[in-house]
Design an enzyme around this catalytic site. Structure first.
Site, PDB file in Angstrom:
ATOM      1  N   LYS A  37     -48.844  92.462 -18.053  1.00 38.38           N
ATOM      2  CA  LYS A  37     -47.798  91.864 -18.879  1.00 38.38           C
ATOM      3  C   LYS A  37     -47.918  90.351 -19.017  1.00 38.38           C
ATOM      4  CE  LYS A  37     -44.984  95.367 -20.007  1.00 38.38           C
ATOM      5  NZ  LYS A  37     -44.537  95.672 -21.375  1.00 38.38           N
TER       6      LYS A  37
ATOM      7  N   SER B 247     -38.054  96.261 -17.406  1.00 41.61           N
ATOM      8  CA  SER B 247     -37.902  97.056 -16.192  1.00 41.61           C
ATOM      9  C   SER B 247     -38.454  96.327 -14.986  1.00 41.61           C
ATOM     10  CB  SER B 247     -38.625  98.399 -16.350  1.00 41.61           C
ATOM     11  OG  SER B 247     -40.013  98.187 -16.477  1.00 41.61           O
TER      12      SER B 247
END
Length: 315
Positions: A51, A75
């Site tokens: 990410k 999340s």
């Protein structure tokens, strides 16, 4: 559509922040799975997941455009990445997380000086809140996947695979919202369209699988899966057309299969990966990818696993 050229630009933009992660090999897993197994080790990436690639590409552009604050709905892994790069660039970040976010990811967000707000259980709950916080504070939302700059950043994973391995037959990629797989698809299919790309979802979170079957974005109810990073309710509006255009196949894995793959990688490879990574290993382990004696790359998307999960599995 995101282009290969955009991925090349992203690679230059993020080069001072991310690691070019290694590709691991396993003789034992190759014998067990009946293929030559390689593993793109994004669990060894900065902040513990892929990410950081997309987040860095997007946040750097936001700061260049004058942003003084960023928010994100996540999340955990995307939130960590946004908090990390925002801290590096000297601006505050607020991360909207699910009520049941795993503690290791929350601890990491705090370590990168990100503020945390809990909201709901799905991305459909979190995204509106992140947008509202950005509006209230004159900030910029950093989407977890559905954005061209995010996708281009994630596509650098595919770029590296092409550089690191001369002969690749199949690349297996986890699917949540689709940012990672759409970036990898663009990077690889534009250069070597013969390489087969297979996406993997938990069978309880099969929104992309169903969307491809129906030919349009299809939503599913909020769901639970051990692979918490893949718990989306529908594909992205930017990511899905890319997946639809390039993808070779999407396969589903069951919860026991994910746990078995997670345990096998820890036991045989001595690598601690998170369940969202383990879906690709499960697909190869249980012959969901339907190939034999091929060069297969499983993308291990992250390693931010709650140690309590491991303790539960081995008891």
């Amino acid at each position: 559509m995101v282009t290969f050229e955009a991925i090349k630009i992203a690679r230059h933009t993020i080069a001072d922040t991310i690691n070019s992660t290694p590709i691991l090999r396993s003789t034992q897993l190759s014998k067990l799975f009946g293929n030559h197994m390689f593993f793109k080790a994004e669990h060894l990436q900065q902040t513990g997941s892929f990410k950081i690639r997309g987040a860095t590409n997007k946040v750097k552009q936001a700061v260049k455009d004058g942003a003084s604050l960023v928010t994100a709905a996540s999340s955990g892994n995307h939130g960590q990445a946004v908090a990390y790069i925002a801290n590096q660039l000297g601006i505050p970040a607020t991360i909207v997380v699910p009520e049941d976010a795993n503690q290791s990811k929350l601890n990491a967000i705090k370590a990168y000086h990100g503020s945390i707000e809990k909201c709901g259980y799905t991305s459909a709950d979190r995204l509106p809140r992140a947008e509202a916080l950005a509006k209230e504070n004159q900030g910029v939302v950093i989407p977890p996947y559905d954005d061209p700059l995010i996708i281009a950043g994630q596509g650098t994973v595919g770029f590296e695979i092409l550089e690191q391995l001369e002969n690749v037959d199949v690349v297996v990629v986890p699917i949540g919202g689709g940012g990672l797989i759409s970036g990898i698809l663009t990077a690889i299919k534009e250069k070597k369209p013969s390489i087969k790309i297979i996406g993997v979802e938990p069978d309880t979170a099969q929104d992309t699988f169903l969307s491809l079957q129906s030919g349009q974005i299809t939503s599913i109810p909020p769901t639970r899966t051990i692979a918490d990073g893949l718990r989306t309710t529908h594909p992205g509006h930017v990511t899905f057309p890319i997946v639809q255009h390039y993808i070779d196949d999407v396969v589903l894995v069951r919860e026991p299969e994910i746990k078995a793959a997670l345990s096998l990688v820890l036991e045989r490879m001595k690598q601690l990966i998170e369940p969202s990574s383990a879906v690709t290993v499960a697909a190869a382990m249980f012959n969901k990818i339907s190939v034999h004696n091929k060069n297969v790359v499983c993308v291990l998307s992250g390693g931010n696993v709650d140690i309590r999960l491991i303790e539960t599995m081995i008891q």
